[in-house]
Motif scaffolding. Structure first.
Motif, PDB file in Angstrom:
ATOM      1  N   UNK A 113      -1.185  -7.327  -2.967  1.00 26.57           N
ATOM      2  CA  UNK A 113      -2.007  -7.067  -4.023  1.00 26.57           C
ATOM      3  C   UNK A 113      -1.169  -6.644  -5.204  1.00 26.57           C
ATOM      4  N   UNK A 114      -0.436  -5.461  -5.023  1.00 24.78           N
ATOM      5  CA  UNK A 114       0.168  -4.962  -6.016  1.00 24.78           C
ATOM      6  C   UNK A 114       1.196  -5.905  -6.630  1.00 24.78           C
ATOM      7  N   UNK A 115       2.165  -6.541  -5.835  1.00 25.81           N
ATOM      8  CA  UNK A 115       3.064  -7.351  -6.151  1.00 25.81           C
ATOM      9  C   UNK A 115       2.353  -8.430  -7.068  1.00 25.81           C
ATOM     10  N   UNK A 116       1.210  -9.248  -6.588  1.00 24.01           N
ATOM     11  CA  UNK A 116       0.766 -10.230  -7.134  1.00 24.01           C
ATOM     12  C   UNK A 116       0.061  -9.897  -8.670  1.00 24.01           C
ATOM     13  N   UNK A 117      -0.625  -8.804  -8.679  1.00 22.39           N
ATOM     14  CA  UNK A 117      -1.053  -8.394  -9.666  1.00 22.39           C
ATOM     15  C   UNK A 117       0.041  -7.947 -10.844  1.00 22.39           C
ATOM     16  N   UNK A 118       0.949  -7.286 -10.160  1.00 19.08           N
ATOM     17  CA  UNK A 118       2.174  -6.989 -11.223  1.00 19.08           C
ATOM     18  C   UNK A 118       2.676  -8.312 -11.695  1.00 19.08           C
ATOM     19  N   UNK A 119       2.646  -9.486 -11.231  1.00 18.94           N
ATOM     20  CA  UNK A 119       3.219 -10.735 -11.660  1.00 18.94           C
ATOM     21  C   UNK A 119       1.874 -11.528 -12.579  1.00 18.94           C
ATOM     22  N   UNK A 120       1.203 -10.626 -12.830  1.00 21.41           N
ATOM     23  CA  UNK A 120       0.113 -11.247 -13.732  1.00 21.41           C
ATOM     24  C   UNK A 120      -1.074 -12.162 -13.145  1.00 21.41           C
ATOM     25  N   UNK A 121      -0.990 -12.438 -11.710  1.00 28.29           N
ATOM     26  CA  UNK A 121      -2.241 -13.211 -11.358  1.00 28.29           C
ATOM     27  C   UNK A 121      -3.613 -12.178 -11.004  1.00 28.29           C
ATOM     28  N   UNK A 122      -4.575 -12.872 -11.217  1.00 30.51           N
ATOM     29  CA  UNK A 122      -6.055 -12.204 -10.939  1.00 30.51           C
ATOM     30  C   UNK A 122      -6.047 -12.422  -9.463  1.00 30.51           C
ATOM     31  N   UNK A 123      -6.483 -11.306  -8.639  1.00 29.92           N
ATOM     32  CA  UNK A 123      -6.651 -11.439  -7.476  1.00 29.92           C
ATOM     33  C   UNK A 123      -8.002 -10.753  -6.887  1.00 29.92           C
ATOM     34  N   UNK A 154       0.918  -1.234  -0.014  1.00 28.14           N
ATOM     35  CA  UNK A 154      -0.059  -0.025   0.084  1.00 28.14           C
ATOM     36  C   UNK A 154       0.883   1.178   0.092  1.00 28.14           C
ATOM     37  N   UNK A 155       0.630   2.233  -0.823  1.00 27.26           N
ATOM     38  CA  UNK A 155       1.252   3.460  -1.017  1.00 27.26           C
ATOM     39  C   UNK A 155       1.332   4.252   0.447  1.00 27.26           C
ATOM     40  N   UNK A 156       2.699   4.805   0.678  1.00 23.82           N
ATOM     41  CA  UNK A 156       2.805   5.460   2.051  1.00 23.82           C
ATOM     42  C   UNK A 156       2.127   6.822   1.756  1.00 23.82           C
ATOM     43  N   UNK A 157       1.224   7.275   2.258  1.00 21.64           N
ATOM     44  CA  UNK A 157       0.783   8.801   1.899  1.00 21.64           C
ATOM     45  C   UNK A 157       0.614   9.502   3.354  1.00 21.64           C
ATOM     46  N   UNK A 158       1.452   8.919   4.304  1.00 25.11           N
ATOM     47  CA  UNK A 158       1.160   9.773   5.444  1.00 25.11           C
ATOM     48  C   UNK A 158       1.785  11.214   5.596  1.00 25.11           C
ATOM     49  N   UNK A 159       2.736  11.290   4.805  1.00 26.20           N
ATOM     50  CA  UNK A 159       3.354  12.875   4.829  1.00 26.20           C
ATOM     51  C   UNK A 159       2.414  13.827   4.218  1.00 26.20           C
ATOM     52  N   UNK A 160       1.183  13.277   3.563  1.00 24.08           N
ATOM     53  CA  UNK A 160       0.217  14.362   3.183  1.00 24.08           C
ATOM     54  C   UNK A 160      -0.932  14.313   4.077  1.00 24.08           C
ATOM     55  N   UNK A 161      -0.650  14.071   5.374  1.00 21.97           N
ATOM     56  CA  UNK A 161      -1.874  13.953   6.493  1.00 21.97           C
ATOM     57  C   UNK A 161      -2.785  15.470   6.566  1.00 21.97           C
ATOM     58  N   UNK A 162      -2.159  16.276   6.723  1.00 25.70           N
ATOM     59  CA  UNK A 162      -2.595  17.607   6.573  1.00 25.70           C
ATOM     60  C   UNK A 162      -3.616  18.071   5.440  1.00 25.70           C
ATOM     61  N   UNK A 163      -3.141  18.025   4.153  1.00 26.31           N
ATOM     62  CA  UNK A 163      -4.010  18.434   3.008  1.00 26.31           C
ATOM     63  C   UNK A 163      -5.260  17.197   3.023  1.00 26.31           C
ATOM     64  N   UNK A 164      -4.924  16.113   3.415  1.00 24.57           N
ATOM     65  CA  UNK A 164      -5.757  14.888   3.091  1.00 24.57           C
ATOM     66  C   UNK A 164      -6.759  15.127   4.264  1.00 24.57           C
ATOM     67  N   UNK A 165      -6.470  15.390   5.297  1.00 21.02           N
ATOM     68  CA  UNK A 165      -7.443  15.600   6.499  1.00 21.02           C
ATOM     69  C   UNK A 165      -8.331  16.868   6.087  1.00 21.02           C
ATOM     70  N   UNK A 166      -7.892  17.957   5.577  1.00 19.42           N
ATOM     71  CA  UNK A 166      -8.691  18.979   5.083  1.00 19.42           C
ATOM     72  C   UNK A 166      -9.833  18.620   4.030  1.00 19.42           C
ATOM     73  N   UNK A 167      -9.076  18.001   3.196  1.00 15.89           N
ATOM     74  CA  UNK A 167     -10.075  17.276   2.131  1.00 15.89           C
ATOM     75  C   UNK A 167     -10.995  16.540   2.646  1.00 15.89           C
ATOM     76  N   UNK A 168     -10.581  15.625   3.528  1.00 14.70           N
ATOM     77  CA  UNK A 168     -11.750  14.750   4.195  1.00 14.70           C
ATOM     78  C   UNK A 168     -12.702  15.642   4.665  1.00 14.70           C
ATOM     79  N   UNK A 169     -12.441  16.694   5.577  1.00 18.86           N
ATOM     80  CA  UNK A 169     -13.421  17.311   6.196  1.00 18.86           C
ATOM     81  C   UNK A 169     -14.477  18.191   5.304  1.00 18.86           C
ATOM     82  N   UNK A 170     -13.959  18.398   4.056  1.00 17.21           N
ATOM     83  CA  UNK A 170     -14.783  18.848   3.144  1.00 17.21           C
ATOM     84  C   UNK A 170     -15.514  18.109   2.080  1.00 17.21           C
ATOM     85  N   UNK A 171     -15.520  16.672   2.535  1.00 16.11           N
ATOM     86  CA  UNK A 171     -15.999  15.478   1.577  1.00 16.11           C
ATOM     87  C   UNK A 171     -17.369  15.104   2.084  1.00 16.11           C
TER      88      UNK A 171
END
Ligand code: SF4
Length: 469
Positions: free
Chosen positions: A121-131, A1-18
């Motif tokens: 999942x990313x690794x398995x799909x990258x190797x061509x498996x259906x997940x 899973x992509x690591x996006x914790x450094x974007x916590x503040x903008x993501x939190x602001x976005x969530x509050x307005x969603x």
């Protein structure tokens, strides 16, 4: 899973307005909290069970090597294989190797946060498996191409209408919005996937050392179909999930469902011990357990060892006012909410995770509901100390703390500054009872008003109440 914790503040602001997110969170929040409270109140020994669960976990963590070896021996004796992975990369390589050897094409998966930790999942799909994710929530977010936002309710951020849109597009069927009909449609689509899968991957809520069993608890039965119908069953689990005996398991099962979903018990509790034996009517031909360390052993013997008691019930996030306002995606990695704000910096490192423990209000609700009594606020404070020691605290905050310390060490100056501040704020409010905007900290009043002080400091009011003045 992509690591996006450094974007916590903008993501939190976005969530509050969603608006959709706020609607979905509002519905989920009340349900989990009320049901847990009711369930806990109906079981007189609930608090004692929490103590026992914490004691068992503490005992295991003090003897983790012993129980892991015992578990491995029991799995091997039952005909299974235990694989040790020091990090996500090793775990992915082990699982890819098993899938390749099994000549797999389709892989079904039950919900497993550890597999998210591995970016499996990313690794398995990258190797061509259906997940194919078979947990309903995981299936929904797989269709939406999103990560989970809650550890037990991965699609809690989605409204019924959003799910209807996803199903209509993916299943090529007329759009329906009835909840039961949506579940039935997902069941129909997923059912046939199980029969053609060569490999089934599940998590492991608990690993029982005395029997070598892995245990999953679900409400949908999807985990059972995943692990029984595939030729190869792979269990993914963290090393801390081992417990000594089946008697101990009964303690955890009694607190897990009550804490997680407010149910007395989950609908399905399934123990798997090795592959299919002679005479068994079903079950996999191969049984593998991949045990992930990924920074866990480094927590042993430190102040953060308590975090390894976690049984991933999600109660802390259900009761967290911050999680309840911004949802799980803002936290930017696998584990959101209070437990994630401790675990993410410990697993992913201190770089890029500064905001997580600092977003906490230290209100203590998480600790009050944690079934294994993890002192989450203390651990969050400890991470803040670590950030301070490592000089990660922003300069402005440090200067403010220095100024506060200077005044706090001089009581006369402190009280004078307090009284002056209170009078200024009361004057600025002009009798309206609240301040809409603070000139020196507009961020604080960006989303709420500051109640105006009456004109007396807290200490003055306290002393007056006690009759000291
Ligand atoms: S920290 Fe406690 S409340 Fe939170 S998920 Fe873990 S066990 Fe549950």
């Amino acid at each position: 899973m992509e690591f996006r914790s450094p974007e916590f503040q903008p993501r939190a602001v976005h969530a509050l307005h969603d608006a959709n997110l706020q609607k979905a969170l509002g519905k989920a929040r009340g349900g989990f909290v009320e049901k847990r409270a009711q369930c806990a109140a109906e079981l007189p020994e609930f608090e004692a069970l929490r103590d026992t669960a914490a004691e068992i976990k503490n005992h295991v963590l003090a003897n983790l090597d012993h129980y892991l070896e015992k578990y491995e021996a029991a799995v091997t004796a039952a005909g299974g294989h235990v694989h040790w992975a020091k990090d996500a990369e090793e775990a992915r390589a082990i699982i890819l190797g098993i899938c390749k050897k099994a000549n797999a094409k389709r892989i079904t998966k039950g919900k497993s946060m550890v597999s998210e930790e591995m970016s499996l999942n990313e690794a398995l799909i990258g190797e061509g498996y259906e997940v194919v994710e078979t947990d309903l929530g995981e299936y929904i977010i797989q269709l939406a191409d999103e990560p989970p936002s809650h550890i037990i309710a991965p699609a809690v951020h989605k409204t019924k209408e959003q799910v209807a849109d996803l199903f209509a597009a993916a299943h090529n069927k007329p759009r329906i919005t009835d909840r039961a009909a949506l579940v039935a449609e997902a069941r129909e689509v997923l059912r046939e996937k199980y029969f053609d899968a060569e490999v089934g991957i599940t998590g492991g809520n608990f690993l029982v050392a005395e029997t070598g069993s892995s245990v999953i608890v679900t409400n949908e039965g999807n985990g059972d179909l995943t692990q029984t119908l595939a030729r190869v069953h792979i269990v993914t689990s963290g090393i801390e999930r081992v417990i000594p005996t089946l008697d101990d398991l009964s303690v955890f099962l009694r607190v897990l469902a009550r804490s997680a979903t407010g149910q007395e018990t989950e609908t399905y509790t399934t123990l798997s011990t090795g592959p299919r034996r002679e005479g068994d009517v079903d079950g996999p031909e191969e049984y593998h357990v991949v045990l992930l360390d990924n920074g866990r052993s480094k927590m042993l013997g430190t102040r953060f060892q308590d975090m390894l008691r976690c049984i991933r019930c999600g109660a802390c996030m259900n009761h967290c006012p911050v999680y309840g306002s911004i949802g799980g995606h803002a936290y930017g990695w696998v584990y959101p909410g209070p437990m994630g704000s401790v675990l993410t910096p410990l697993i992913k490192g201190m770089d890029g995770t500064y905001d997580l423990p600092n977003a906490c209000t230290l209100n203590g609700r998480c600790q009050s509901v944690c079934p294994v009594r993890i002192p989450l606020p203390d651990l969050l404070r400890e991470i803040r100390h670590k950030q301070f020691r490592e000089e990660r605290t922003p300069k402005r905050q440090k200067q403010a703390l220095k100024l506060w310390r200077y005044a706090a060490e001089r009581p006369a100056l402190y009280h004078f500054a307090e009284r002056l501040g209170v009078r200024i704020l009361a004057g600025m409010a002009k009798g309206k009872g609240a301040l809409r905007r603070l000139p020196f900290d507009p961020g604080w009043t960006g989303a709420r008003d500051l109640p105006a002080p009456e004109g007396r400091t807290f200490i003055d009011q306290w002393q007056a109440q006690r009759g000291d003045k």
